[in-house]
Write a protein that holds these residues in place. Structure first.
Motif, PDB file in Angstrom:
ATOM      1  N   ASN A  59       0.828  -1.208   0.000  1.00  0.00           N
ATOM      2  CA  ASN A  59       0.000   0.000   0.000  1.00  0.00           C
ATOM      3  C   ASN A  59       0.863   1.261   0.000  1.00  0.00           C
ATOM      4  OD1 ASN A  59      -2.692   1.265   0.225  1.00  0.00           O
ATOM      5  ND2 ASN A  59      -1.941   1.949   2.211  1.00  0.00           N
ATOM      6  N   TYR A 131      -5.771  -5.443  -2.886  1.00  0.00           N
ATOM      7  CA  TYR A 131      -6.281  -4.333  -2.091  1.00  0.00           C
ATOM      8  C   TYR A 131      -5.535  -3.042  -2.434  1.00  0.00           C
ATOM      9  CZ  TYR A 131      -7.912  -1.720   1.965  1.00  0.00           C
ATOM     10  OH  TYR A 131      -8.494  -0.773   2.770  1.00  0.00           O
ATOM     11  N   SER A 132      -4.239  -3.162  -2.704  1.00  0.00           N
ATOM     12  CA  SER A 132      -3.430  -1.983  -3.006  1.00  0.00           C
ATOM     13  C   SER A 132      -2.767  -2.036  -4.368  1.00  0.00           C
ATOM     14  CB  SER A 132      -2.338  -1.809  -1.940  1.00  0.00           C
ATOM     15  OG  SER A 132      -2.875  -1.693  -0.654  1.00  0.00           O
ATOM     16  N   SER A 139      -8.466  -0.546  -2.467  1.00  0.00           N
ATOM     17  CA  SER A 139      -8.404   0.575  -1.522  1.00  0.00           C
ATOM     18  C   SER A 139      -8.757   1.905  -2.178  1.00  0.00           C
ATOM     19  CB  SER A 139      -7.003   0.674  -0.906  1.00  0.00           C
ATOM     20  OG  SER A 139      -6.041   0.984  -1.898  1.00  0.00           O
ATOM     21  N   ARG A 140      -8.734   1.957  -3.508  1.00  0.00           N
ATOM     22  CA  ARG A 140      -9.053   3.186  -4.227  1.00  0.00           C
ATOM     23  C   ARG A 140     -10.482   3.169  -4.769  1.00  0.00           C
ATOM     24  NH1 ARG A 140      -4.441   6.231  -6.175  1.00  0.00           N
ATOM     25  NH2 ARG A 140      -2.592   5.528  -5.052  1.00  0.00           N
ATOM     26  N   GLY A 144     -13.434  -0.676  -0.238  1.00  0.00           N
ATOM     27  CA  GLY A 144     -12.322  -0.957   0.663  1.00  0.00           C
ATOM     28  C   GLY A 144     -12.757  -1.366   2.054  1.00  0.00           C
ATOM     29  N   GLU A 145     -13.779  -0.688   2.594  1.00  0.00           N
ATOM     30  CA  GLU A 145     -14.256  -0.990   3.941  1.00  0.00           C
ATOM     31  C   GLU A 145     -14.837  -2.405   4.022  1.00  0.00           C
ATOM     32  OE1 GLU A 145     -14.116   3.423   3.625  1.00  0.00           O
ATOM     33  OE2 GLU A 145     -14.776   1.794   2.323  1.00  0.00           O
ATOM     34  N   SER A 148     -11.850  -5.056   3.585  1.00  0.00           N
ATOM     35  CA  SER A 148     -10.949  -5.091   4.743  1.00  0.00           C
ATOM     36  C   SER A 148     -11.670  -5.643   5.965  1.00  0.00           C
ATOM     37  CB  SER A 148     -10.399  -3.688   5.044  1.00  0.00           C
ATOM     38  OG  SER A 148     -11.442  -2.773   5.333  1.00  0.00           O
ATOM     39  N   MET A 207     -10.812   1.774   8.432  1.00  0.00           N
ATOM     40  CA  MET A 207     -10.647   2.135   7.026  1.00  0.00           C
ATOM     41  C   MET A 207     -11.499   3.345   6.669  1.00  0.00           C
ATOM     42  SD  MET A 207      -9.250   1.418   4.129  1.00  0.00           S
ATOM     43  CE  MET A 207      -9.501   1.543   2.352  1.00  0.00           C
ATOM     44  N   ASN A 211     -10.402   7.108   5.393  1.00  0.00           N
ATOM     45  CA  ASN A 211     -10.859   7.688   4.126  1.00  0.00           C
ATOM     46  C   ASN A 211     -11.604   9.003   4.319  1.00  0.00           C
ATOM     47  OD1 ASN A 211      -9.743   5.662   2.541  1.00  0.00           O
ATOM     48  ND2 ASN A 211     -11.577   4.389   2.613  1.00  0.00           N
ATOM     49  N   ARG A 223      -8.126   8.676  -5.674  1.00  0.00           N
ATOM     50  CA  ARG A 223      -8.577   7.555  -4.839  1.00  0.00           C
ATOM     51  C   ARG A 223     -10.053   7.802  -4.541  1.00  0.00           C
ATOM     52  NH1 ARG A 223      -4.453   4.906  -1.403  1.00  0.00           N
ATOM     53  NH2 ARG A 223      -6.154   4.623   0.064  1.00  0.00           N
ATOM     54  N   THR A 225     -12.807   6.807  -2.927  1.00  0.00           N
ATOM     55  CA  THR A 225     -13.236   5.946  -1.825  1.00  0.00           C
ATOM     56  C   THR A 225     -14.711   6.169  -1.492  1.00  0.00           C
ATOM     57  OG1 THR A 225     -12.509   7.618  -0.239  1.00  0.00           O
ATOM     58  CG2 THR A 225     -10.909   5.910  -0.858  1.00  0.00           C
TER      59      THR A 225
END
Length: 314
Positions: A59, A131-132, A139-140, A144-145, A148, A207, A211, A223, A225
């Motif tokens: 990441n 994820y990254s 993650s972008r 992501g939430e 994770s 997370m 963000n 990103r 998010t």
């Protein structure tokens, strides 16, 4: 690379997000099944923690490579590559080394147990890497939430339970005389999911808080998010209600006799957690208030662990 810069690269202080689900799963295996396999426990812990460090390093590496905005608190203070002047090639080599080591330990664990460990491990590795990494890292995106929370909150907890009871026909796949045999004990699987709810929501909120604090910089760095899609106000409401879901999950677990009655003692930390939620509502800052999400996660789930341990004793 020195020890301090390495620990910063892998953000060792954030590993609590994987260690706590591991402990909850282990405590539940002891409480519900009275089983503990020392060798498997050590192998899972080492593989898990090394892979968690690998994902964090990936990441930071990707953030460094793709960063458009290269000033501000989040970038300069939290990315070890910039802060310590690390060479990207060195970082990449460390990432590959840790990935190989973690995978090797996972394969040894699989050989000690069964194919379920291999399949779940592959799912976790795939989600962790993408994820990254990749053309559109998780993650972008607005997911992501979810990824994770479920990966670390549920899958780690599941593995931490399963390695102790893998031989009890809870979940298994086998091929006998050309026939595929699938065994699923839905009651146990659902029990593990229920005990994972406080972990899933707590990790998702770490997370989410991250963000929310980074909304402006994330938009510049492309990103996109969840908070950017739904707005800060809606994101803050989700942040609040996810904690409430965590408490409800524990109450349901006690009612269904999945958790010991002592787990209701977790309700004692509702007031300080709610206070931290209100503080985060007031100011969303990576420097000053992001840590509240981490504090809430630790406060809720460490208390949760102690209540399960009390259930074992009594």
């Amino acid at each position: 690379m020195g020890i301090i810069s390495f620990l910063k690269l892998v953000e060792i202080q954030t590993k609590v997000a994987s260690v706590i689900p591991y402990i909850v799963g282990t405590a539940f295996a002891l409480y519900k099944f009275d089983n503990f396999n020392t060798k498997n426990a050590i192998l899972l812990f080492l593989s898990m923690i090394i892979f968690d460090m690998t994902v964090t390093a990936i990441n930071n590496y990707v953030d460094y490579i793709k960063a458009i905005k290269k000033e501000g608190f989040g970038y300069e203070e939290h990315n070890a590559i910039t802060k310590y002047g690390l060479k990207p090639k060195t970082v990449l080599g460390i990432i590959i080394g840790m990935l190989i080591l973690s995978a090797s330990l996972g394969i040894i664990l699989f050989l000690n147990t069964n194919i379920i460990i291999l399949l779940v491990g592959l799912v976790c590795f795939t989600i962790g890497i993408f994820y990254s990494f990749g053309p559109i890292p998780i993650s972008r995106t607005p997911f992501g939430e979810i990824f994770s929370g479920v990966t670390m909150g549920f899958f780690i907890t599941f593995l931490a339970v399963y390695i102790h009871i893998f031989d009890k026909e809870i979940l298994n796949i086998s091929i006998l005389e050309g026939n595929l045999k699938l065994i699923i004990n839905l009651k146990v699987i659902m029990s593990i999911f229920i005990i994972s709810i406080p972990l899933i929501v707590g990790i998702a909120n770490i997370m989410l808080a991250n963000n929310i604090c980074d909304m402006e910089d994330d938009f510049i760095n492309r990103r996109f998010t969840l908070p950017i899609y739904i707005g800060k106000e809606n994101a803050l409401n989700i942040f609040k209600y996810l904690y409430y879901i965590g408490f409800v999950g524990i109450i349901i677990g006690v009612i269904l006799k999945v958790l010991p009655i002592t787990s209701l003692l977790v309700l004692l930390v509702f007031i300080p957690i709610n206070k931290n939620i209100k503080l985060f509502y007031t100011v969303q800052s990576k420097k000053d208030t992001f840590v509240l999400a981490v504090k809430n996660f630790v406060l809720l789930n460490v208390t949760y662990i102690f209540t399960i341990l009390l259930g074992i004793l009594f």
